[in-house]
Write a protein that holds these residues in place. Structure first.
Motif, PDB file in Angstrom:
ATOM      1  N   ASN A 288       0.927  -1.092  -0.218  1.00  0.00           N
ATOM      2  CA  ASN A 288      -0.002   0.071  -0.090  1.00  0.00           C
ATOM      3  C   ASN A 288       0.981   1.013  -0.091  1.00  0.00           C
ATOM      4  O   ASN A 288       2.515   1.581   0.690  1.00  0.00           O
ATOM      5  N   PHE A 289       0.144   2.053  -0.703  1.00  0.00           N
ATOM      6  CA  PHE A 289       1.072   3.092  -0.674  1.00  0.00           C
ATOM      7  C   PHE A 289       0.633   4.709  -1.042  1.00  0.00           C
ATOM      8  O   PHE A 289      -0.366   4.865  -1.452  1.00  0.00           O
ATOM      9  N   SER A 290       1.304   5.795  -0.824  1.00  0.00           N
ATOM     10  CA  SER A 290       0.356   7.514  -0.688  1.00  0.00           C
ATOM     11  C   SER A 290       1.562   7.607  -0.951  1.00  0.00           C
ATOM     12  O   SER A 290       2.486   8.028  -0.404  1.00  0.00           O
ATOM     13  N   VAL A 291       1.229   8.506  -2.026  1.00  0.00           N
ATOM     14  CA  VAL A 291       2.044   9.554  -2.085  1.00  0.00           C
ATOM     15  C   VAL A 291       1.827  11.101  -1.114  1.00  0.00           C
ATOM     16  O   VAL A 291       0.796  11.738  -1.031  1.00  0.00           O
ATOM     17  N   LYS A 292       2.906  11.188  -0.869  1.00  0.00           N
ATOM     18  CA  LYS A 292       3.271  12.354   0.474  1.00  0.00           C
ATOM     19  C   LYS A 292       4.002  13.897  -0.885  1.00  0.00           C
ATOM     20  O   LYS A 292       4.393  13.649  -1.135  1.00  0.00           O
ATOM     21  N   GLY A 293       4.113  14.729   0.190  1.00  0.00           N
ATOM     22  CA  GLY A 293       4.685  16.203  -0.766  1.00  0.00           C
ATOM     23  C   GLY A 293       3.864  16.964  -1.737  1.00  0.00           C
ATOM     24  O   GLY A 293       2.482  17.400  -1.152  1.00  0.00           O
ATOM     25  N   ARG A 294       4.237  17.796  -2.237  1.00  0.00           N
ATOM     26  CA  ARG A 294       3.228  18.983  -2.654  1.00  0.00           C
ATOM     27  C   ARG A 294       3.062  18.532  -3.973  1.00  0.00           C
ATOM     28  O   ARG A 294       4.272  18.813  -4.922  1.00  0.00           O
ATOM     29  N   HIS A 295       1.651  18.521  -4.815  1.00  0.00           N
ATOM     30  CA  HIS A 295       1.768  18.310  -6.015  1.00  0.00           C
ATOM     31  C   HIS A 295       0.169  19.042  -6.256  1.00  0.00           C
ATOM     32  O   HIS A 295      -0.172  19.416  -5.795  1.00  0.00           O
ATOM     33  N   ASP A 296      -0.058  18.408  -7.701  1.00  0.00           N
ATOM     34  CA  ASP A 296      -1.208  19.492  -8.466  1.00  0.00           C
ATOM     35  C   ASP A 296      -2.964  18.542  -8.099  1.00  0.00           C
ATOM     36  O   ASP A 296      -2.222  17.098  -8.454  1.00  0.00           O
ATOM     37  N   LEU A 297      -3.269  18.406  -7.515  1.00  0.00           N
ATOM     38  CA  LEU A 297      -4.727  18.477  -7.644  1.00  0.00           C
ATOM     39  C   LEU A 297      -5.116  18.387  -9.169  1.00  0.00           C
ATOM     40  O   LEU A 297      -5.588  16.768  -9.099  1.00  0.00           O
ATOM     41  N   CYS A 298      -5.457  19.361  -9.416  1.00  0.00           N
ATOM     42  CA  CYS A 298      -5.322  19.661 -10.877  1.00  0.00           C
ATOM     43  C   CYS A 298      -4.501  19.926 -11.873  1.00  0.00           C
ATOM     44  O   CYS A 298      -4.546  21.217 -12.389  1.00  0.00           O
ATOM     45  N   ILE A 299      -3.786  18.727 -12.606  1.00  0.00           N
ATOM     46  CA  ILE A 299      -2.453  20.068 -13.542  1.00  0.00           C
ATOM     47  C   ILE A 299      -2.519  20.471 -14.766  1.00  0.00           C
ATOM     48  O   ILE A 299      -2.351  21.620 -15.018  1.00  0.00           O
ATOM     49  N   ALA A 300      -4.539  20.765 -14.900  1.00  0.00           N
ATOM     50  CA  ALA A 300      -5.169  20.962 -16.450  1.00  0.00           C
ATOM     51  C   ALA A 300      -5.450  21.987 -15.803  1.00  0.00           C
ATOM     52  O   ALA A 300      -5.523  23.194 -17.182  1.00  0.00           O
ATOM     53  N   LEU A 301      -5.344  22.722 -14.791  1.00  0.00           N
ATOM     54  CA  LEU A 301      -5.185  24.271 -14.742  1.00  0.00           C
ATOM     55  C   LEU A 301      -3.789  24.683 -14.640  1.00  0.00           C
ATOM     56  O   LEU A 301      -4.357  26.094 -15.114  1.00  0.00           O
ATOM     57  N   ARG A 302      -2.768  24.469 -15.027  1.00  0.00           N
ATOM     58  CA  ARG A 302      -1.466  25.055 -15.011  1.00  0.00           C
ATOM     59  C   ARG A 302      -1.325  24.697 -17.037  1.00  0.00           C
ATOM     60  O   ARG A 302      -0.546  25.445 -17.496  1.00  0.00           O
ATOM     61  N   VAL A 303      -2.588  24.566 -17.904  1.00  0.00           N
ATOM     62  CA  VAL A 303      -1.590  24.105 -19.458  1.00  0.00           C
ATOM     63  C   VAL A 303      -1.434  25.049 -19.819  1.00  0.00           C
ATOM     64  O   VAL A 303      -1.376  24.949 -20.810  1.00  0.00           O
ATOM     65  N   PRO A 304      -3.106  25.460 -20.425  1.00  0.00           N
ATOM     66  CA  PRO A 304      -3.382  26.132 -21.247  1.00  0.00           C
ATOM     67  C   PRO A 304      -2.389  27.331 -21.669  1.00  0.00           C
ATOM     68  O   PRO A 304      -1.661  26.871 -23.045  1.00  0.00           O
ATOM     69  N   VAL A 305      -1.124  27.271 -21.138  1.00  0.00           N
ATOM     70  CA  VAL A 305      -0.411  28.586 -20.702  1.00  0.00           C
ATOM     71  C   VAL A 305       0.424  28.012 -22.278  1.00  0.00           C
ATOM     72  O   VAL A 305       1.521  27.829 -22.689  1.00  0.00           O
ATOM     73  N   ILE A 306       1.034  26.167 -21.173  1.00  0.00           N
ATOM     74  CA  ILE A 306       1.663  25.602 -21.838  1.00  0.00           C
ATOM     75  C   ILE A 306       1.598  24.920 -23.191  1.00  0.00           C
ATOM     76  O   ILE A 306       2.037  24.546 -24.597  1.00  0.00           O
ATOM     77  N   LEU A 307       0.083  24.775 -23.166  1.00  0.00           N
ATOM     78  CA  LEU A 307      -0.111  24.012 -24.563  1.00  0.00           C
ATOM     79  C   LEU A 307      -0.079  25.312 -25.872  1.00  0.00           C
ATOM     80  O   LEU A 307       0.475  25.025 -26.713  1.00  0.00           O
ATOM     81  N   GLU A 308      -0.424  26.412 -25.161  1.00  0.00           N
ATOM     82  CA  GLU A 308      -0.009  27.910 -26.305  1.00  0.00           C
ATOM     83  C   GLU A 308       1.312  27.903 -26.257  1.00  0.00           C
ATOM     84  O   GLU A 308       1.766  28.425 -27.508  1.00  0.00           O
TER      85      GLU A 308
END
Length: 333
Positions: A288-308
């Motif tokens: 059993n495994f759970s990821v700790k640390g700082r991560h995006d809950l929804c990475i899609a929120l940051r993708v628009p400018v990268i897609l552009e």
């Protein structure tokens, strides 16, 4: 491997928790006005810190090391560095023995024979997309009147983005989304069949963004359920304007002068606090495994400018191939 483009050519380098990440842009025309201030808007759009994104925030002040003199590009390669300051590498020491499900940990380990920088996913991290956004600041300047705009259409299947995000918050899990990109004022004829078709090159660059799972142009998969007479876009004038735009602005691998329209699917962030199972390669047992640390809950929120960014990079290169962007810029932008 880490380079892309024919004339407007980029080379990306660095790791998430290394000293810095950076990019070298070759083929940038001489004479283009450029300063650190030009990067502010798109850098801010990409940053974390808002609801649903990682708490990790970097200043992301571009250090333009080469190719700039007296505020103008020189025609030589432009190298831009971004320092990594806000890192917490110890978070990754704790999970070193268990590769995260859905992430690059396992395959990167196998490919590098165990010598990979695993902190924050190393060279496989979305951290390096800051470099793509930086290159696109220049690309967007070169494209001039051609405007590239990406918008989030859905999060977690919800058009109400807050509602979709709340689904992930309530589930204590991550979630994905759909993003649409539109480009106007493109000329007819960008692209080269067969392997350098406009949609091939855009797709190639899009899949360099971590977490992308699918892409469709125009009507995309819905075209499979249409009649040919229904899907065909009737040409209505000598400039190639069409009555409909099921093709999404590309026909035969070439831009047709209509609006370029495509959508991408962004998967849920692999790093999630939800308990899962994965292999412990030290004990060779599934745990059993759970990821700790700082991560995006929804990475899609940051993708628009990268897609552009990746779209602008591809289009700037195609425009230079067609000699529609001169090698010496007389613009004072």
């Amino acid at each position: 491997m880490n380079s892309f483009g024919r004339i407007f050519r980029i080379h990306i380098f660095g790791e998430s928790h290394g000293e810095c990440v950076g990019i070298t842009i070759d083929g940038c025309p001489a004479g283009l006005t450029l300063s650190a201030d030009d990067f502010i808007t798109d850098m801010e759009r990409r940053k974390g810190g808002s609801k649903g994104t990682t708490p990790r925030k970097e200043d992301d002040i571009p250090q333009i090391k080469t190719g700039l003199f007296n505020g103008k590009t020189t025609g030589a390669p432009v190298t831009i560095l971004f320092d990594n300051v806000n890192t917490r590498s110890a978070d990754y020491e704790k999970q070193r023995d268990i590769p995260r499900p859905g992430h690059a940990d396992f395959v990167a380990h196998e490919k590098a024979g165990g010598f990979e920088d695993y902190r924050g996913s190393g060279h496989y991290s979305g951290r390096l997309t800051v470099c793509l956004v930086a290159a696109a600041v220049i690309a967007k300047k070169l494209l001039n009147q051609i405007k590239v705009k990406a918008t989030i259409l859905e999060i977690g299947g919800e058009k109400d983005l807050d509602k979709g995000l709340q689904k992930a918050i309530d589930a204590k899990d991550s979630i994905g989304g759909i993003i649409e990109c539109r480009v106007n004022e493109l000329p007819v004829g960008l692209g080269e069949p067969f392997f350098d078709s406009a949609e091939s090159l855009i797709s190639h660059a899009v899949f360099a963004i971590p977490a992308i799972r699918a892409i469709e142009f125009g009507t995309g998969f819905a075209a499979a359920n249409m009649f040919g007479s229904e899907h065909n876009d009737a040409i209505v004038d000598a400039q190639g304007k069409t009555k409909t735009n099921h093709a999404g602005g590309i026909v035969g691998g070439l831009t047709n002068g209509n609006e370029l329209v495509f959508r991408i699917a962004v998967k849920p962030t692999s790093s999630t606090p939800k308990e899962q199972q994965s292999l412990n390669w030290e004990t060779n047992t599934v745990e059993n495994f759970s990821v700790k640390g700082r991560h995006d809950l929804c990475i899609a929120l940051r993708v628009p400018v990268i897609l552009e960014a990746v779209t602008a990079i591809v289009l700037a290169d195609l425009m230079m191939i067609e000699q529609r962007i001169p090698r010496i810029s007389l613009s004072q932008k």
